[in-house]
Design a protein around this motif. Sequence first.
Motif, mmCIF file in Angstrom:
data_model
loop_
_atom_site.group_PDB
_atom_site.id
_atom_site.type_symbol
_atom_site.label_atom_id
_atom_site.label_comp_id
_atom_site.label_asym_id
_atom_site.label_seq_id
_atom_site.Cartn_x
_atom_site.Cartn_y
_atom_site.Cartn_z
ATOM 1 N N ARG A 347 4.260 1.146 2.036
ATOM 2 C CA ARG A 347 3.948 2.137 3.074
ATOM 3 C C ARG A 347 3.755 3.523 2.457
ATOM 4 N NH1 ARG A 347 8.262 0.790 7.977
ATOM 5 N NH2 ARG A 347 7.158 -1.022 8.860
ATOM 6 N N GLY A 348 4.644 3.867 1.548
ATOM 7 C CA GLY A 348 4.541 5.172 0.901
ATOM 8 C C GLY A 348 3.263 5.300 0.091
ATOM 9 N N ARG A 349 2.900 4.248 -0.620
ATOM 10 C CA ARG A 349 1.676 4.288 -1.417
ATOM 11 C C ARG A 349 0.448 4.434 -0.517
ATOM 12 N NH1 ARG A 349 0.065 -0.862 -4.769
ATOM 13 N NH2 ARG A 349 2.357 -1.038 -4.876
ATOM 14 N N LEU A 350 0.437 3.689 0.601
ATOM 15 C CA LEU A 350 -0.698 3.742 1.522
ATOM 16 C C LEU A 350 -0.866 5.149 2.087
ATOM 17 C CD1 LEU A 350 -2.911 2.156 3.081
ATOM 18 C CD2 LEU A 350 -1.177 1.763 4.864
ATOM 19 N N ASP A 351 0.204 5.752 2.557
ATOM 20 C CA ASP A 351 0.130 7.098 3.132
ATOM 21 C C ASP A 351 -0.243 8.145 2.081
ATOM 22 O OD1 ASP A 351 0.739 6.163 5.624
ATOM 23 O OD2 ASP A 351 2.878 6.625 5.501
ATOM 24 N N ALA A 352 0.211 7.952 0.839
ATOM 25 C CA ALA A 352 -0.125 8.912 -0.220
ATOM 26 C C ALA A 352 -1.628 8.907 -0.482
ATOM 27 C CB ALA A 352 0.661 8.575 -1.485
ATOM 28 N N TYR A 353 -2.252 7.713 -0.531
ATOM 29 C CA TYR A 353 -3.703 7.641 -0.759
ATOM 30 C C TYR A 353 -4.469 8.195 0.442
ATOM 31 C CZ TYR A 353 -4.064 5.399 -5.278
ATOM 32 O OH TYR A 353 -4.050 5.154 -6.628
ATOM 33 N N ARG A 354 -3.962 7.959 1.650
ATOM 34 C CA ARG A 354 -4.642 8.485 2.841
ATOM 35 C C ARG A 354 -4.638 10.008 2.811
ATOM 36 N NH1 ARG A 354 -3.530 9.790 8.321
ATOM 37 N NH2 ARG A 354 -5.215 9.139 9.716
ATOM 38 N N MET A 378 -0.693 -4.525 9.000
ATOM 39 C CA MET A 378 0.143 -5.514 8.312
ATOM 40 C C MET A 378 1.525 -4.959 7.980
ATOM 41 S SD MET A 378 -2.518 -7.328 5.689
ATOM 42 C CE MET A 378 -4.004 -8.142 6.262
ATOM 43 N N LEU A 379 1.589 -3.679 7.501
ATOM 44 C CA LEU A 379 2.860 -3.113 7.062
ATOM 45 C C LEU A 379 3.760 -2.723 8.219
ATOM 46 C CD1 LEU A 379 1.697 -0.910 4.049
ATOM 47 C CD2 LEU A 379 3.155 -2.935 3.950
ATOM 48 N N TRP A 380 3.172 -2.410 9.397
ATOM 49 C CA TRP A 380 4.004 -1.983 10.526
ATOM 50 C C TRP A 380 4.145 -3.063 11.599
ATOM 51 C CZ3 TRP A 380 2.372 1.838 7.380
ATOM 52 C CH2 TRP A 380 3.228 2.946 7.204
ATOM 53 N N SER A 381 3.768 -4.280 11.242
ATOM 54 C CA SER A 381 3.938 -5.397 12.172
ATOM 55 C C SER A 381 5.137 -6.231 11.738
ATOM 56 C CB SER A 381 2.673 -6.272 12.207
ATOM 57 O OG SER A 381 2.447 -6.856 10.927
ATOM 58 N N ALA A 382 5.653 -7.010 12.655
ATOM 59 C CA ALA A 382 6.788 -7.881 12.339
ATOM 60 C C ALA A 382 6.473 -9.285 12.849
ATOM 61 C CB ALA A 382 8.048 -7.352 12.997
ATOM 62 N N PRO A 383 6.711 -10.306 12.022
ATOM 63 C CA PRO A 383 7.127 -10.183 10.610
ATOM 64 C C PRO A 383 5.963 -9.763 9.727
ATOM 65 C CG PRO A 383 6.802 -12.479 11.138
ATOM 66 C CD PRO A 383 6.580 -11.731 12.437
ATOM 67 N N CYS A 384 6.290 -9.049 8.666
ATOM 68 C CA CYS A 384 5.276 -8.534 7.747
ATOM 69 C C CYS A 384 5.090 -9.504 6.594
ATOM 70 C CB CYS A 384 5.715 -7.174 7.227
ATOM 71 S SG CYS A 384 4.686 -6.509 5.896
ATOM 72 N N ASP A 385 3.817 -9.855 6.350
ATOM 73 C CA ASP A 385 3.499 -10.699 5.206
ATOM 74 C C ASP A 385 3.285 -9.776 4.006
ATOM 75 O OD1 ASP A 385 2.458 -12.336 3.251
ATOM 76 O OD2 ASP A 385 1.309 -13.556 4.679
ATOM 77 N N LEU A 386 4.279 -9.680 3.124
ATOM 78 C CA LEU A 386 4.226 -8.721 2.023
ATOM 79 C C LEU A 386 3.070 -8.994 1.075
ATOM 80 C CD1 LEU A 386 7.976 -8.158 1.046
ATOM 81 C CD2 LEU A 386 6.419 -6.575 2.171
ATOM 82 N N ARG A 387 2.802 -10.254 0.831
ATOM 83 C CA ARG A 387 1.724 -10.563 -0.116
ATOM 84 C C ARG A 387 0.379 -10.096 0.450
ATOM 85 N NH1 ARG A 387 5.032 -15.176 -0.421
ATOM 86 N NH2 ARG A 387 5.965 -15.467 -2.495
ATOM 87 N N ALA A 388 0.133 -10.423 1.712
ATOM 88 C CA ALA A 388 -1.128 -9.998 2.334
ATOM 89 C C ALA A 388 -1.187 -8.488 2.465
ATOM 90 C CB ALA A 388 -1.276 -10.652 3.713
ATOM 91 N N ALA A 389 -0.045 -7.855 2.804
ATOM 92 C CA ALA A 389 -0.009 -6.405 2.946
ATOM 93 C C ALA A 389 -0.280 -5.729 1.605
ATOM 94 C CB ALA A 389 1.344 -5.969 3.492
ATOM 95 N N GLU A 390 0.272 -6.284 0.535
ATOM 96 C CA GLU A 390 0.044 -5.695 -0.789
ATOM 97 C C GLU A 390 -1.432 -5.775 -1.160
ATOM 98 O OE1 GLU A 390 1.833 -5.935 -5.342
ATOM 99 O OE2 GLU A 390 2.247 -7.547 -3.918
ATOM 100 N N GLN A 391 -2.088 -6.900 -0.844
ATOM 101 C CA GLN A 391 -3.512 -7.032 -1.126
ATOM 102 C C GLN A 391 -4.322 -6.035 -0.295
ATOM 103 O OE1 GLN A 391 -4.910 -8.851 -3.551
ATOM 104 N NE2 GLN A 391 -2.769 -9.356 -4.141
ATOM 105 N N ALA A 392 -3.908 -5.824 0.947
ATOM 106 C CA ALA A 392 -4.619 -4.866 1.802
ATOM 107 C C ALA A 392 -4.474 -3.447 1.249
ATOM 108 C CB ALA A 392 -4.071 -4.944 3.224
ATOM 109 N N VAL A 393 -3.286 -3.092 0.779
ATOM 110 C CA VAL A 393 -3.091 -1.766 0.201
ATOM 111 C C VAL A 393 -3.944 -1.616 -1.050
ATOM 112 C CG1 VAL A 393 -1.407 -0.248 -0.930
ATOM 113 C CG2 VAL A 393 -0.804 -1.453 1.184
ATOM 114 N N LEU A 394 -4.004 -2.662 -1.903
ATOM 115 C CA LEU A 394 -4.829 -2.604 -3.104
ATOM 116 C C LEU A 394 -6.305 -2.417 -2.757
ATOM 117 C CD1 LEU A 394 -3.159 -5.339 -5.349
ATOM 118 C CD2 LEU A 394 -3.170 -2.877 -5.718
#
Length: 419
Positions: A347-354, A378-394
Amino acid sequence: MDRDGVDRALARLGAEHEAVETSLLALQDHAGRRLLEGADLAGVTKERWAAADAAITRLWTYFDAYSGALAAARAIRERRRWLSRDDLVDLTERLRGPGVHIAGAAADGAGLAERWSLAELVARMNELYAGSLDVVVAADAVWSALPARIDLLAAELRRTRSLAHSVGVRPGEHPAGDDLEAITAELADLREQVVADPLAFWQPAAGSSAPGGGRPDTGRYDRAALALEDVRREVEAVLAVRQDAEQRLVALRDVLSRADRTLAEARAARTEVLAKIAASEVPAVSGPPTALQEQLALAAEYRRTARWHRLSPLLDALEERAEEELCRARESLTAVTAPLAVRAELRGRLDAYRAKVARHGLAEDVVLVERYDAARRMLWSAPCDLRAAEQAVLRYQQAAAEALAPQQDRPSGPGGEDA
């Protein structure tokens, strides 16, 4: 011998007579000899003193014979100022020849007579004196050194035993109590042996032929003293436990309470992680350390009943295990909350790039907005799929880097801003 030779010989023999007499009287008055005469001896000391006592008796017999022979020679010399030839022959025989007759002097007790010259008799007396003095001096040295030290150590032992009993260190209940009993028996036995057989505790000096050359053997005493010192330290440790037991018990309760709270936090965090993070392996969290709580209760009981000797090792073990339990609880909390930490980092990385994209005026870029919204959902939904969220951030990072690349290649103008 001429007259001058006779006078010189008489003077020398008189001086030797005086020296022998002085030595014999000193030996007769020696404290060690008086102790040996009155002691109930055993072992090697009994054997050597019997031989030395016989030698001292024989010494006086030799000395009396020597004195008589010297007195007879002096009487002949003093009869006249000018000695005749017969007188000189007689004196020569008396002063140089084997003219001293001693009845029943054989060492084997057969009663055979001995004949000595005065010089030989002096040498023989010196030999017997040295051997007898060696026994007397060695026994006196041991008696002077060891019994007093043993008595002092025994007094220290009694004080230590009294202190040990006051804190529950008793035979059959604590190893140190058994050690105290063993030391007590050893000191009693050692003192008895030293008094009865002092020469068994004498170490002659290597290469020394002088009477009394050597030193007392303090090996057994030294070992007993070291053993008592070890016990004393153990008793002092138990005393220290008595003095700070309550403080240590309070500290133990605090450590175990922190461990319980940390485990409770880990269990709550695990529930949260299972609800908020999908497709993640979350380790199980163990329950509270009931065994340690039971032992802590036992320690409190030991303190209440003043069983300090049992409390001491229990507190040591509990303090070590309580710290281990607290570390384990913290590690468990860290392991359980790891997925939440990963989500927070993403979440922090995503907001920093934004924020970086917004500074360069690309906040409304369609591709960036689309990829940002996808990653954020993906990051603010529950349950969060970390692998998919990490790919989305990348993917958002890559799109942002591509959008920013043309601007970074252009030089900044006046008042402009570098990328």
